[in-house]
Motif scaffolding. Structure first.
Motif, PDB file in Angstrom:
ATOM      1  N   UNK A   1     -19.009  22.169  49.178  1.00  0.00           N
ATOM      2  CA  UNK A   1     -17.582  22.541  49.265  1.00  0.00           C
ATOM      3  C   UNK A   1     -17.257  23.070  50.664  1.00  0.00           C
ATOM      4  N   UNK A   2     -18.166  23.854  51.211  1.00  0.00           N
ATOM      5  CA  UNK A   2     -17.971  24.414  52.549  1.00  0.00           C
ATOM      6  C   UNK A   2     -17.897  23.299  53.596  1.00  0.00           C
ATOM      7  N   UNK A   3     -18.825  22.320  53.499  1.00  0.00           N
ATOM      8  CA  UNK A   3     -18.795  21.180  54.434  1.00  0.00           C
ATOM      9  C   UNK A   3     -17.514  20.382  54.282  1.00  0.00           C
ATOM     10  N   UNK A   4     -17.099  20.164  53.025  1.00  0.00           N
ATOM     11  CA  UNK A   4     -15.863  19.403  52.779  1.00  0.00           C
ATOM     12  C   UNK A   4     -14.656  20.155  53.345  1.00  0.00           C
ATOM     13  N   UNK A   5     -14.652  21.461  53.150  1.00  0.00           N
ATOM     14  CA  UNK A   5     -13.558  22.296  53.673  1.00  0.00           C
ATOM     15  C   UNK A   5     -13.548  22.244  55.201  1.00  0.00           C
ATOM     16  N   UNK A   6     -14.741  22.362  55.813  1.00  0.00           N
ATOM     17  CA  UNK A   6     -14.860  22.284  57.274  1.00  0.00           C
ATOM     18  C   UNK A   6     -14.400  20.921  57.780  1.00  0.00           C
ATOM     19  N   UNK A   7     -14.837  19.857  57.107  1.00  0.00           N
ATOM     20  CA  UNK A   7     -14.439  18.507  57.509  1.00  0.00           C
ATOM     21  C   UNK A   7     -12.928  18.309  57.400  1.00  0.00           C
ATOM     22  N   UNK A   8     -12.337  18.852  56.331  1.00  0.00           N
ATOM     23  CA  UNK A   8     -10.886  18.747  56.162  1.00  0.00           C
ATOM     24  C   UNK A   8     -10.164  19.528  57.258  1.00  0.00           C
ATOM     25  N   UNK A   9     -10.700  20.695  57.582  1.00  0.00           N
ATOM     26  CA  UNK A   9     -10.114  21.509  58.649  1.00  0.00           C
ATOM     27  C   UNK A   9     -10.177  20.757  59.986  1.00  0.00           C
ATOM     28  N   UNK A  10     -11.325  20.134  60.265  1.00  0.00           N
ATOM     29  CA  UNK A  10     -11.479  19.347  61.499  1.00  0.00           C
ATOM     30  C   UNK A  10     -10.511  18.167  61.512  1.00  0.00           C
ATOM     31  N   UNK A  11     -10.346  17.518  60.367  1.00  0.00           N
ATOM     32  CA  UNK A  11      -9.401  16.400  60.276  1.00  0.00           C
ATOM     33  C   UNK A  11      -7.981  16.894  60.541  1.00  0.00           C
ATOM     34  N   UNK A  12      -7.630  18.042  59.958  1.00  0.00           N
ATOM     35  CA  UNK A  12      -6.299  18.618  60.184  1.00  0.00           C
ATOM     36  C   UNK A  12      -6.084  18.954  61.658  1.00  0.00           C
TER      37      UNK A  12
ATOM     38  N   UNK B   1     -28.695  24.961  42.689  1.00  0.00           N
ATOM     39  CA  UNK B   1     -27.616  23.994  42.431  1.00  0.00           C
ATOM     40  C   UNK B   1     -26.278  24.595  42.848  1.00  0.00           C
ATOM     41  N   UNK B   2     -26.073  25.850  42.495  1.00  0.00           N
ATOM     42  CA  UNK B   2     -24.825  26.532  42.859  1.00  0.00           C
ATOM     43  C   UNK B   2     -24.690  26.617  44.378  1.00  0.00           C
ATOM     44  N   UNK B   3     -25.772  26.951  45.065  1.00  0.00           N
ATOM     45  CA  UNK B   3     -25.757  27.028  46.534  1.00  0.00           C
ATOM     46  C   UNK B   3     -25.466  25.660  47.152  1.00  0.00           C
ATOM     47  N   UNK B   4     -26.073  24.610  46.610  1.00  0.00           N
ATOM     48  CA  UNK B   4     -25.830  23.258  47.115  1.00  0.00           C
ATOM     49  C   UNK B   4     -24.359  22.879  46.946  1.00  0.00           C
ATOM     50  N   UNK B   5     -23.805  23.175  45.769  1.00  0.00           N
ATOM     51  CA  UNK B   5     -22.396  22.867  45.520  1.00  0.00           C
ATOM     52  C   UNK B   5     -21.498  23.682  46.441  1.00  0.00           C
ATOM     53  N   UNK B   6     -21.849  24.931  46.638  1.00  0.00           N
ATOM     54  CA  UNK B   6     -21.082  25.784  47.538  1.00  0.00           C
ATOM     55  C   UNK B   6     -21.155  25.254  48.977  1.00  0.00           C
TER      56      UNK B   6
END
Length: 123
Positions: A28-39, A20-25
Motif C-alpha cells: 500500500x505504501x509503494x502504491x501510495x508513493x507511486x500515485x504521489x509520484x504520478x500526481x 503478511x500484514x507488513x507486506x500488504x502495508x
C-alpha cells in the motif's frame, strides 16, 4: 500437544500474520508513493504546458506593444509636422491679413511651400 508447542505455533502464526500484514502495508505504501509520484509528474506536465502558453501569450503581447510603439512614434512625428504646418499657415494668414509690413522671410523656422529643397511627406 504441550503448551510449549502450542505457544510456538501461536507465535509462528502471529509472525506469519504480521509478515503478511507488513507486506500488504509495504505494498500500500509503494502504491501510495507511486500515485504521489504520478500526481507530481502530472502537475509538472500541467504547469510546463501553462508556462509555455503564457510565454506564447507574452510574446504576442510584446509584438503588439512594439507595433504600437512604432505607430506611436510615426503619429508623434506626423503631429509635429502638422503643428509646424499649422503654425506656418497661421503666420501666412497673419501676414496676408496684416498691414503688409511683415515679409515672408521674417517667418522663422518654416519652409515655404515653393522651396524646392524641402518636400512635405504625403499623409
Amino acid at each position: 500437544m504441550s503448551s510449549k508447542g502450542y505457544s510456538f505455533m501461536v507465535d509462528h502464526e502471529k509472525k506469519m500474520k504480521r509478515k503478511i500484514s507488513n507486506r500488504e502495508s509495504a505494498k500500500r505504501s509503494r502504491m501510495k508513493r507511486d500515485q504521489h509520484m504520478k500526481d507530481l509528474n502530472d502537475q509538472i506536465f500541467y504547469f510546463a504546458k501553462k508556462r509555455d502558453e503564457m510565454l506564447l501569450k507574452m510574446e504576442g503581447i510584446m509584438h503588439e506593444y512594439t507595433a504600437m510603439e512604432m505607430e506611436n512614434m510615426v503619429l508623434s512625428s506626423q503631429k509635429q509636422e502638422l503643428e509646424k504646418r499649422l503654425e506656418y499657415a497661421k503666420s501666412v494668414c497673419g501676414w496676408c491679413e496684416g498691414d503688409g509690413h511683415m515679409s515672408i522671410s521674417t517667418i522663422g523656422g518654416f519652409q515655404e511651400p515653393w522651396d524646392q529643397h524641402h518636400t512635405y511627406n504625403s499623409i
